[in-house]
Design an enzyme around this catalytic site. Structure first.
Site, PDB file in Angstrom:
ATOM      1  N   THR A  75       0.798  -1.226   0.000  1.00 14.75           N
ATOM      2  CA  THR A  75       0.000   0.000   0.000  1.00 14.75           C
ATOM      3  C   THR A  75       0.830   1.275   0.000  1.00 14.75           C
ATOM      4  O   THR A  75       1.356   1.620  -1.042  1.00 14.75           O
ATOM      5  CB  THR A  75      -1.041  -0.053   1.116  1.00 14.75           C
ATOM      6  OG1 THR A  75      -0.398  -0.477   2.303  1.00 14.75           O
ATOM      7  CG2 THR A  75      -2.119  -1.049   0.769  1.00 14.75           C
ATOM      8  N   THR A  76       0.992   1.956   1.118  1.00 19.60           N
ATOM      9  CA  THR A  76       1.417   3.352   1.045  1.00 19.60           C
ATOM     10  C   THR A  76       2.919   3.549   1.289  1.00 19.60           C
ATOM     11  O   THR A  76       3.484   2.989   2.226  1.00 19.60           O
ATOM     12  CB  THR A  76       0.628   4.178   2.078  1.00 19.60           C
ATOM     13  OG1 THR A  76      -0.745   3.859   1.913  1.00 19.60           O
ATOM     14  CG2 THR A  76       0.835   5.653   1.863  1.00 19.60           C
TER      15      THR A  76
END
Lengths: 279, 343
Positions: free
Chosen positions: A52-53
């Protein structure tokens, strides 16, 4: 894998030519390249975990990159302590969002690519050269990306010539964009970027920049279910790399956890994080 | 119809070995020394760009003497093999032994194949382990032989003289600084004098297991060398050598023609083939004084093909003093004779 079993070095190994490991592999053992694998048509995006991030920010004298530790498969948390930020070489770092397995393999290929060039040519690639090589690897993956197996990296490093930290972002077609100050990729990137907009200042030092990216990851985890926040029960904290003119290194977990604990203590008072002045 | 001449396999191999050995002895020596934290390579190399010592992988290094283009090919092949293996399997699966085997097979095949010129190179492959006992140092010769060396090893140039000096002064398990001083002194040592090699003309690299990075190879720059070596008296650079010229150029031609040695590369020699009429074996051709002084009856130099199977045409050069008259007997392997201008 014939080249590995033969005793004599194949003639193609001795042929002068490319200094690129990926190009060499493409001729010698194309099956080893992640982008050369045929995938049956259809959307394969749900088959594998997604990272994800990732956030990165420059500061005076260097650049930091941090990634959360969560990988998801649909609504399932596939892994709590995945590593998504890797050193590419001594002065650069690459963080990955997207299909985790492909992305990790692409990072390994990119690391080997940089090291291979350095050993063959006796000199390191320029910062732009490294960024362009990564773009070429991403571009080769476009077919898989269109079937849902996209890999979107964030690349950062210290440019020894320009004497400053630099950040590059990419799209799935291999487009390469240089970012100023800070950037973020992945599912929680919108929230992380909004957070950094308010927290980032040009006069940050290394620790200040690390604090800013950890705050941004917290804000991303706050609003994006696929981004993991600091896991205080298991003591799992973001992976943070700091790169300066002296080279890059992963920040020890104790230092990251100390910064994360301070942040959490202040969020106990104000859950939305530090308030930026209105004017 | 041309008559094929018979050359005995022994003679063929001897010719090829002599040819390779001469090329190797022409260059300057490379010393490899095991010290407390790894393996140290020292060589005298005025060029800052054309390295004799290089990194292959995390714990593996490569050093070579001889023809630059040939060992550079081998180095690149080694880097490719190591990187490919490390990428396909894991970084820990790349071993010095595997690399040494690949080099040995390659050199051996080229040496014994009639179609290829034997490589005029000698190679060290070193790998460090977690402790000094696990360190490996392999020496590979032009014909693909592998030797496992312990403590120290020397190749190229006047290797036997340098090795004798090291034999006397080498201390196992010494720190880097001491090992470097001994190695540099050995390189400057000749039978007649002890030369102080300037720090700028040294190429020094080490595999150092105390480095925190996975890649243990490091080069010691001139400033660091000067600091370690300290004040050593007036320095004296080595005389220009054949290998200082264009990289990959043909071997330097010097010395006198010796009809007794069919493999010397000075024109006027008896061809290393038996006489088709008398059937005299090539091993002992009739010893006759050279009829033509060196420099005559030369084939034109073809600069476009420096790597031909045949030795390139000699360049006119005066016979150099100090060249011992050849006896036709090659020195024992591993003890190349001091080349002209290299003492």
């Amino acid at each position: 894998m014939t080249p590995m079993s033969e005793s004599r070095l194949p003639t193609s190994f001795m042929t002068p030519g490319t200094s690129s490991f990926a190009d060499f592999l493409g001729v010698q053992a194309p099956d080893l390249l992640p982008s050369r694998r045929a995938v049956p048509s259809g959307d394969a995006g749900d088959l594998a975990p997604h990272g994800t991030t990732i956030v990165a920010a420059t500061f005076a004298g260097g650049v930091v990159m941090a990634g959360d530790r969560r990988a998801t498969m649909g609504n399932i948390i596939a892994q709590r302590d995945i590593q998504k930020v890797f050193p590419a070489d001594e002065f650069s770092v690459v963080g990955i969002a997207g299909t985790a397995g492909l992305a990790v393999e692409m990072v390994r290929l990119f690391q080997t690519e940089l090291e291979h060039y350095e050993k063959i040519e006796g000199t390191t690639l320029s910062m732009d050269g490294k960024a362009n090589r990564l773009a070429a690897l991403i571009r080769a993956n476009l077919g898989l990306a269109m079937q849902g197996l996209a890999v979107v990296p964030l690349f950062a490093g210290y440019d020894l010539v320009a004497e400053q930290g630099r950040i590059f972002s990419y799209d799935v077609t291999g487009g390469r964009y240089e970012e100023t100050a800070f950037h973020s990729v992945g599912s929680g990137s919108l929230f992380a970027r909004g957070s950094l907009k308010k927290l980032y200042r040009e006069d940050l030092d290394a620790e200040g920049a690390v604090t800013a990216v950890i705050q941004a990851l917290y804000d991303a985890a706050d609003d994006d279910s696929a981004t993991g926040g600091p896991d205080i029960t298991r003591r799992i904290f973001p992976v943070v790399h700091v790169i300066t003119a002296e080279g890059g290194a992963r920040m020890p977990d104790e230092e990251v956890s100390a910064i994360a604990d301070r942040m959490l203590a202040s969020r106990m008072q104000r859950p939305d994080g530090p308030a930026a002045p209105l004017t | 119809m041309s008559m094929p001449f018979y050359v005995s396999p022994e003679q063929l191999m001897k010719d090829r070995a002599d040819f390779a050995r001469k090329g190797i002895a022409r260059g300057r020596s490379v010393v490899a020394v095991q010290y407390a934290d790894g393996v140290l390579f020292v060589s005298e190399n005025p060029s800052q760009a054309l390295h004799k010592v290089s990194e292959i992988y995390d714990r593996i290094a490569f050093a070579a003497v001889g023809r630059y283009n040939e060992f550079e090919n081998l180095r690149i092949a080694g880097v490719r093999l190591a990187d490919m293996r490390g990428y396909a399997y894991d970084r820990r699966d790349v071993t010095g032994r595997g690399l040494a085997n690949a080099y040995a097979q390659t050199l051996g095949t080229i040496f014994s194949s009639g179609g290829e010129k034997p490589y005029e190179v000698e190679i060290f492959v070193a790998e460090i382990g977690d402790a000094a006992e696990d360190d490996q140092l392999y020496r590979l010769t032009y014909d693909g032989q592998v030797a496992d060396e312990h403590g120290f090893a020397v190749m190229g140039g006047a290797a036997d003289v340098v090795a004798a000096h090291l034999q006397e002064h080498y201390v196992p398990g010494a720190p880097l600084e001491d090992a470097l001083r001994v190695a540099v002194a050995a390189l400057g040592h000749t039978e007649s004098e002890d030369r102080v090699i300037p720090a700028g003309a040294l190429e020094v690299a080490a595999l150092d297991r105390t480095r925190s990075q996975p890649r243990k190879f490091l080069r010691l720059r001139e400033s660091r060398l000067a600091e370690i070596l300290g004040e050593r008296g007036p320095t004296e650079a080595d005389a220009p050598s054949a290998e200082d010229r264009v990289a990959g150029s043909g071997p330097h031609q010097s010395g006198v023609d010796d009809p007794a040695d069919p493999t010397d590369q000075v024109s006027g020699a008896t061809a290393p083939l038996e006489d088709p009429v008398t059937g005299e074996p090539p091993v002992a051709p009739p010893v006759a004084p050279p009829t033509a002084p060196p420099g005559e009856e030369q084939a034109p130099v073809d600069p476009a093909s420096p790597g031909e199977a045949q030795p390139p045409a000699p360049q006119p050069s005066a016979p150099e003093p100090g060249q011992e008259p050849g006896t036709g007997q090659p020195p024992a392997p591993g003890t190349p004779p001091p080349g002209p201008g290299e003492v």
